[in-house]
Write an enzyme that holds these catalytic residues in place. Structure first.
Site, PDB file in Angstrom:
ATOM      1  N   PRO A 119       0.581  -0.978   0.097  1.00 39.49           N
ATOM      2  CG  PRO A 119      -0.671  -1.621   1.847  1.00 39.49           C
ATOM      3  CD  PRO A 119       0.890  -1.652   1.042  1.00 39.49           C
ATOM      4  CB  THR A 152       4.034   0.333   2.948  1.00 41.05           C
ATOM      5  OG1 THR A 152       4.765   0.106   2.046  1.00 41.05           O
ATOM      6  CG2 THR A 152       2.839  -0.306   3.943  1.00 41.05           C
ATOM      7  CB  THR A 187      10.402   5.379  -2.150  1.00 45.43           C
ATOM      8  OG1 THR A 187       9.493   5.019  -3.185  1.00 45.43           O
ATOM      9  CG2 THR A 187      11.388   5.875  -2.236  1.00 45.43           C
ATOM     10  CG  HIS A 220     -25.910   7.897  17.976  1.00 44.17           C
ATOM     11  ND1 HIS A 220     -26.926   7.880  17.094  1.00 44.17           N
ATOM     12  CD2 HIS A 220     -25.411   7.887  17.155  1.00 44.17           C
ATOM     13  CE1 HIS A 220     -26.108   7.410  15.981  1.00 44.17           C
ATOM     14  NE2 HIS A 220     -24.601   6.920  16.612  1.00 44.17           N
ATOM     15  CD  GLU A 221     -21.265   8.951  19.812  1.00 41.69           C
ATOM     16  OE1 GLU A 221     -20.782   7.872  19.858  1.00 41.69           O
ATOM     17  OE2 GLU A 221     -21.082   9.181  18.984  1.00 41.69           O
TER      18      GLU A 221
END
Length: 651
Positions: free
Chosen positions: A229, A232, A235, A451-452
Site C-alpha cells: 500500500p 509503506t 522507496t 447515540h454515543e
C-alpha cells in the site's frame, strides 16, 4: 489456506532516520556569458525597422489631381511649372503658389499635352525616378530572413537551457543518479519490516560478493518488485539497499518515461540502462512502475502502437538484454500490482515479488520512536499505547501524528509533547478538526449523547468487541460525536462472533435512539452504511450466511488504493439472483444486530440514561467511566444481566 482479512481497511507505513550529509563537491560555476549576446535580437529588430522605413516612399506634397483635372487646370492657364519623370509622375506648382501632384497615363498620346503646356507658357522640366540603391533592395529582402533565423536560434538555445540539452535531451532518461558516497540510508534506519529486509538483503549480498553465487552456480536476482500500500516505505527500502550495497543508485519514476512525443519513452529507457551499464554494478529503481507497466492491449484500443506500450516493450527488452553478471539489479515499486503486464512479472525479469505489508503494533511503536527523535516528550507518553490506538496508520500517517502533536503542544503554549497532545492529534487525523464554533442545540446535544452512549454500552456489553477508550460529543469534522475503541491486541483473523459484535456496536447508536426517543435520526447514516458493508462482506466473501452457503466472491487481488474496481462492478462473477440473496442476507444480519442492541439497551436503560447525562455535562469521558456506570447498575448478588453472557471486563 488461511488468508488474513483486514477489517476495517488499514493504511500503510514507513519510517526514516536522518543520516549525516555527504554532499559531493560542487562543480565550479560556469563562466559568465558575454553581455553582448543579449543585444543581438534587439539590434537586428531595429535594423529591420530602419530598412523598412527607408523603403517606404515619402508622403506626397500638395494636392493630388486626377489627369482630367490636371488637363483642365492647364487649359485654364492656372499651371505655372510642371516636373515630369520617366514614370509619368507629375509634380507642379499653380500660379497661386499651390503645389500639386498628378500622373500621366502612359497608354495615351501625350503630344497634345505638350503642345497645350507650351501654348500656356508652362515651364516644363524632366527628372528621373529614384528606386533606391540595389544594396538597399538586397538588404530589405535578406534582413527579414536573417531575423527569422536568428529568432529560431535564440529560441533553440532557450529550450536547450530549459530542457538541459535541447531537443536531444527529450529522449534522455531523467534519472536522479546517486553515486556511491551519497546513499546514507541503511537497513537499521528502516523501523520494523524484518522479514522484508531479510528477503531483500540477498540483493546486497549479490552486489557485494557476486563470486559466491558464481561458485555455487547460482545467479542473483535480475529484478525485484516491491508491492504494498502507499506509504509503506518501498522507496526507503530501495534506498537502504543502495546504501548497504554502496553502489550507484539510479532513481526514476514511471511517469518520467511517458511524454507527448512518440518514441521518447523507449529512448529514455535505453538511456537509463546505458547509464546503469556505465556505472555497473548499480541499482536501477523505478518508482510507481504501474504508470508505464500496465497491461497491453486492454480495452477497445486496437493495435500496439501506443506510446505507453512501446515504452513497456523497450523496458522488457532491456531487462532481457543485459547480462546477469554485469551487476545491474532493477528494483521497482507499485501499489497497483493487479494492473501490471504479466510479461513484466514473469521470472527472468522480476524474479522476486516482495510484499511490504502494513506494520504491526510493535513496528508502529518503533516507527513512532523514530519520528519522535529530536522532540521533547513528557513522561506520560507511551509509544506502545499510541501504537495500539493507531491500527492501520502508515509511516507517513505516524509522522503526521507526531507533527500534529507537536503543533498542539506549541498551540497550548508549551514545547513538550504529552499523551493528550498525541490523543488530540489522533482525533484530528481520524475525525477532522475540532469544531469549537459548531454549537449544538440542547435537544441535539442530548440526542448525540444518547447515540454515543449506545455505542459505548454495546462495546462494553458485547464479549468480543474491542474495549472503549473514549466517548465524546464534541463535534470533529463531519462527526458530531465519537466512540473510540482501543484493540487489546493486533488482529489478523476475525471470527463470526467478533463480526456479529461489531455489527451490534455499529447499530448501538441507532438502537439507543429507538429506545429513548422511539424513532431514529440521520445521525446513524454512517453507522448504517458501515454495518451494511460489513454484513455484505460476511455473506459475499466470508461464507457466513446459511442461505448462500460456503461460497465466496472475493476479488482475489489486493487493491491497495481502496474501493471497488469498475470492472468488478460492471462484471460481477455471480447472477442477479445471487445478488438478491446477498442483499437479503445482509439486511437480515443488520436487523438482527439492531434487535440485539435494542434488547440489551432496554435491559440497561438506567445505565444508558446515566451515561447520557454524564456525557451531556462532561462532553468527554473515558472507558473506565462506562464500566463504572455498568457496575453501579448490577444486581446486589453481583450477577450482570448482559445478553452477551459475560460481565463487563475489569479496567
Amino acid at each position: 489456506m488461511i488468508t488474513p482479512v483486514r477489517l476495517p481497511e488499514r493504511h500503510l507505513s514507513r519510517s526514516v532516520k536522518p543520516g549525516p550529509s555527504r554532499e559531493p563537491p560542487r562543480p565550479p560555476p560556469p563562466a559568465p556569458k558575454p553581455s553582448w549576446g543579449r543585444w543581438l535580437l534587439p539590434v537586428a529588430t531595429l535594423a529591420l525597422l530602419l530598412v523598412v522605413l527607408m523603403r517606404v516612399p515619402s508622403p506626397q506634397e500638395g494636392a493630388s489631381f486626377s489627369y482630367s483635372d490636371f488637363v483642365g487646370k492647364v487649359g485654364g492657364g492656372l499651371v505655372k511649372t510642371v516636373d515630369i519623370n520617366d514614370k509619368g509622375a507629375i509634380k507642379g506648382t499653380l500660379k497661386d503658389g499651390t503645389k500639386f501632384t498628378s500622373r500621366i497615363p502612359t497608354a495615351l498620346d501625350n503630344s497634345r499635352l505638350e503642345q497645350q503646356l507650351q501654348s500656356k507658357n508652362v515651364e516644363i522640366t524632366a527628372s528621373q525616378s529614384r528606386d533606391g540603391s540595389p544594396w538597399g533592395t538586397l538588404l530589405a529582402l535578406v534582413l527579414p530572413l536573417l531575423l527569422i533565423v536568428a529568432l529560431f536560434v535564440w529560441s533553440g538555445r532557450r529550450a536547450a537551457r530549459t530542457l538541459g540539452g535541447g531537443l536531444s535531451a527529450i529522449g534522455r532518461a531523467r534519472a536522479k543518479i546517486i553515486e556511491t558516497e551519497r546513499p546514507t540510508t541503511r537497513f537499521e534506519d528502516v523501523a520494523g519490516y524484518e522479514g522484508v529486509k531479510q528477503e531483500i538483503s540477498e540483493i546486497v549480498d549479490f552486489l557485494r560478493n557476486p563470486g559466491r553465487y558464481a561458485i555455487a552456480g547460482a545467479k542473483g536476482p535480475r529484478g525485484v518488485i516491491m508491492v504494498g500500500p502507499p506509504g509503506t516505505g518501498k522507496t526507503l527500502i530501495a534506498r537502504a539497499v543502495a546504501g548497504e550495497a554502496e553502489v550507484p543508485f539510479l532513481s526514476v519514476t514511471g511517469s518520467a518515461f511517458v511524454e507527448m512525443f512518440v518514441g521518447v519513452g523507449a529512448s529514455r529507457v535505453r538511456d537509463l540502462f546505458a547509464e546503469a551499464r556505465k556505472r555497473a554494478p548499480s541499482i536501477v529503481f523505478i518508482d510507481e512502475i504501474d504508470a508505464v507497466g500496465s497491461r497491453r492491449g486492454g480495452g477497445a484500443r486496437l493495435g500496439g502502437n501506443d506510446e505507453r506500450e512501446q515504452t513497456l516493450n523497450q523496458l522488457l527488452a532491456e531487462m532481457d538484454g543485459f547480462d546477469q553478471d554485469s551487476g545491474i539489479v532493477v528494483l521497482a515499486a507499485t501499489n497497483r500490482p493487479e494492473t501490471l503486464d504479466p510479461a513484466l512479472l514473469r521470472p527472468g525479469r522480476f524474479d522476486r515479488h516482495v510484499t511490504v505489508p502494513l506494520p504491526n503494533q510493535a513496528e508502529r511503536a518503533a516507527i513512532l520512536a523514530v519520528h519522535a527523535r529530536g522532540k521533547t516528550l513528557a513522561p506520560d507518553v507511551d509509544w506502545d499505547t499510541v501504537a495500539r490506538a493507531t491500527p492501520g496508520f502508515s509511516g507517513a500517517d505516524l509522522a503526521n501524528l507526531v507533527n500534529e502533536a507537536a503543533i498542539n503542544a506549541v498551540r497550548a503554549g508549551g514545547a513538550v509533547i504529552d499523551a493528550k497532545d498525541l490523543g488530540d492529534a489522533r482525533d484530528r487525523l481520524l475525525l477532522g478538526r475540532r469544531e469549537s464554533t459548531n454549537a449544538l442545540l440542547p435537544a441535539e446535544r442530548h440526542s448525540v449523547a444518547v447515540h454515543e452512549s449506545g455505542h459505548a454500552l454495546m462495546a462494553a456489553l458485547c464479549e468480543h468487541a474491542d474495549p472503549v477508550a473514549k466517548v465524546t460529543i464534541l463535534p470533529s469534522g463531519p462527526a458530531l460525536g465519537a466512540t473510540e475503541q482501543l484493540p487489546e491486541a493486533e488482529r489478523h483473523l476475525y471470527s463470526e462472533s467478533y463480526l456479529t459484535d461489531l455489527l451490534t456496536v455499529r447499530l448501538g447508536g441507532r438502537a439507543a435512539e429507538l429506545v429513548v426517543f422511539g424513532e431514529g435520526s440521520t445521525g446513524a447514516a454512517d453507522d448504517l452504511a458501515g454495518a451494511t458493508q460489513i454484513a455484505a462482506r460476511m455473506v459475499r466473501e466470508f461464507g457466513l450466511s446459511p442461505a448462500l452457503g460456503p461460497v465466496g466472491y472475493g476479488s482475489g487481488a489486493p487493491r491497495f488504493l481502496g474501493g471497488e474496481s469498475t470492472e468488478e462492478t460492471l462484471h460481477r462473477p455471480y447472477s442477479e439472483q445471487t445478488q438478491r440473496i446477498v442483499d437479503e442476507e445482509a439486511a437480515r444480519l443488520v436487523r438482527q444486530a439492531e434487535k440485539r442492541a435494542v434488547d440489551l439497551l432496554r435491559e440497561h436503560r438506567k445505565a444508558l440514561d446515566t451515561l447520557a447525562e454524564l456525557l451531556t455535562v462532561r462532553e468527554t469521558v473515558d472507558g473506565s467511566v462506562v464500566l463504572d456506570v455498568l457496575r453501579r447498575r448490577q444486581r446486589p448478588d453481583g450477577h450482570h444481566p448482559a445478553a452477551a453472557g459475560k460481565p463487563p471486563p475489569s479496567p
